[in-house]
Design an enzyme around this catalytic site. Structure first.
Site, PDB file in Angstrom:
ATOM      1  CE1 TYR A   1     126.867  15.996  56.764  1.00  0.00           C
ATOM      2  CE2 TYR A   1     125.158  17.613  56.265  1.00  0.00           C
ATOM      3  CZ  TYR A   1     125.544  16.390  56.787  1.00  0.00           C
ATOM      4  OH  TYR A   1     124.596  15.564  57.345  1.00  0.00           O
TER       5      TYR A   1
ATOM      6  CG  HIS B   1     130.522  14.070  62.098  1.00  0.00           C
ATOM      7  ND1 HIS B   1     129.543  13.214  62.554  1.00  0.00           N
ATOM      8  CD2 HIS B   1     130.635  15.043  63.032  1.00  0.00           C
ATOM      9  CE1 HIS B   1     129.085  13.646  63.702  1.00  0.00           C
ATOM     10  NE2 HIS B   1     129.728  14.762  64.025  1.00  0.00           N
TER      11      HIS B   1
ATOM     12  CE  LYS C   1     125.626  16.974  64.132  1.00  0.00           C
ATOM     13  NZ  LYS C   1     126.503  16.153  63.317  1.00  0.00           N
TER      14      LYS C   1
END
Length: 409
Positions: free
Chosen positions: A333, A344, A375
């Site tokens: 994060y 997110h 990601k």
């Protein structure tokens, strides 16, 4: 009338107006004296396939007196050059996408580009010729059944050719793994090693809520509050920062408060020994050593590499948490203000050693999964210096951060 070429060594010489016809206007080959050019084998095959060359004389005892066409030339090149056909497939695909390409070696145009030796072609900015164009994609061609070393991969465009001749492109580059999470843990934390984790029985709320350390021990109608479970990585990092000490059992550090001096004549010795243990447990360096020993017992040397990466990620103001659900070591994060408003996660991080080799299937699976959960896939390559951290320190320079993602040229 289309010209013919003559194979000379590993290149094909084409005379006549070949320089104007092929090199100056369309970026094929490299100029020779006059108007002649030299073509690489893949360039030659592409021009034969398009019908722009009438044929190639093989010579050199290849058994063909006259010029041969695409089929015969491909057969000869496949026998002479390992991986020729997969490179041809990638070359032709990128040409169809509008790129001019050159072999990434001297004396071809682009041969002086700053690219690794493993690169097969350089593709110039779309619409630019080799004479003036900047390199946009240093292309490395890989077959589905080959392996790819992590070393030297940064800066390359991987073109993976599968068994059905479909091509998947990946971009490998240095990753920017930085964040903006600013949280300083309390200066004194006390925990207890319980199995393969460390439990803080009276943890400050901010450690989890602001620093996103650990996982609270919760349950329906719980009568015990304030319990926080730390992973061994989290605990080792906090101990290395000098803010975590360990206790061994309820009732005091290593049982000091539970010793009864009136038990027997040896009671004084027990108290002294327990006091010594208590002093050691309160020493952050001793806490680090204890947690490292436990981590190595359950995970081997891999624990040291993962700890080095964990601490480097924290130092870069990101928050690393386990990436187990995604098949990775960590998810990260960038900016955590509070867990009640958690952003997110940005990265999936896998920890590997120098010399690690990917299979294209493994790489494709990792990239696909990371993309599916929005990601960035990052490989943290930890060299030997990064794991020599008995005292818990780490050197960020000992870690290389490699990002790999799908690419559409």
């Amino acid at each position: 009338m289309h010209p013919t070429g003559e194979l000379r060594g590993e290149s094909v010489r084409v005379g006549g107006d070949a320089r104007q016809r092929f090199h100056d206007s369309r970026g094929y080959g490299r100029p020779l004296d006059g108007n002649a050019i030299a073509l690489s084998r893949v360039e030659t095959a592409h021009l034969l396939f398009r019908g722009d060359l009438a044929g190639v004389t093989l010579g050199d005892g290849a058994g063909a007196a006259g010029p041969v066409g695409f089929r015969r030339f491909v057969a000869d090149s496949t026998a002479a050059v390992d991986g020729f056909f997969t490179r041809y497939l990638v070359y032709a695909d990128l040409r169809d996408r509008g790129f001019y390409l050159s072999p990434a070696r001297e004396p071809w145009p682009g041969g002086r580009a700053d690219v690794p030796d493993a690169v097969d072609f350089v593709a110039y900015e779309r619409g630019s010729t080799p004479r003036a164009g900047a390199v946009e994609h240093p292309v490395r061609v890989v077959g589905e059944r080959e392996s790819i070393p992590v070393d030297g991969l940064s800066g390359q465009t991987l073109a993976v050719v599968d068994e059905e001749s479909d091509i998947t492109y990946f971009a490998a580059e240095t990753a920017d793994v930085t964040g903006a999470t600013r949280y300083d843990p309390p200066s004194t934390l006390t925990g207890e090693v319980v199995g393969d984790r460390v439990v803080l029985w009276d943890a400050p709320d901010a450690l989890y809520e602001r620093g996103f350390y650990g996982q609270p021990l919760t349950g329906r109608a719980a009568a015990v509050e304030g319990v926080l479970q730390l992973s061994l990585l989290e605990a080792a990092s906090l101990a290395a920062d000098g803010v975590l000490q360990l206790t061994d059992a309820p009732g005091g550090v290593n049982g000091v408060d539970g010793v009864d001096a009136a038990d027997d004549v040896s009671g004084a010795d027990d108290v002294e020994a327990a006091a010594t243990d208590a002093s050691r447990a309160a020493d952050p360096a001793a806490a680090v050593a204890t947690i490292l020993d436990r981590g190595r017992a359950v995970e081997g040397d891999r624990f040291d590499r993962r700890l080095a990466v964990y601490r480097a990620l924290r130092a870069r103001q990101t928050v690393p948490k386990t990436g187990f659900k995604f098949g990775a070591d960590f998810r990260t994060y960038r900016d955590v203000d509070t867990v009640d408003d958690l952003p997110h996660s940005a990265h999936l991080v896998r920890v590997v050693q120098p010399g690690h080799r990917f299979t294209p299937r493994e790489l494709s699976l990792d990239v696909r999964l990371a993309g599916g959960v929005r990601k960035e896939l990052v490989f943290a390559v930890v060299d030997e210096a990064g794991v020599r951290q008995r005292g818990g320190s780490t050197v960020d320079d000992a870690i290389r951060w490699l990002s790999v993602g799908r690419l559409t040229p």
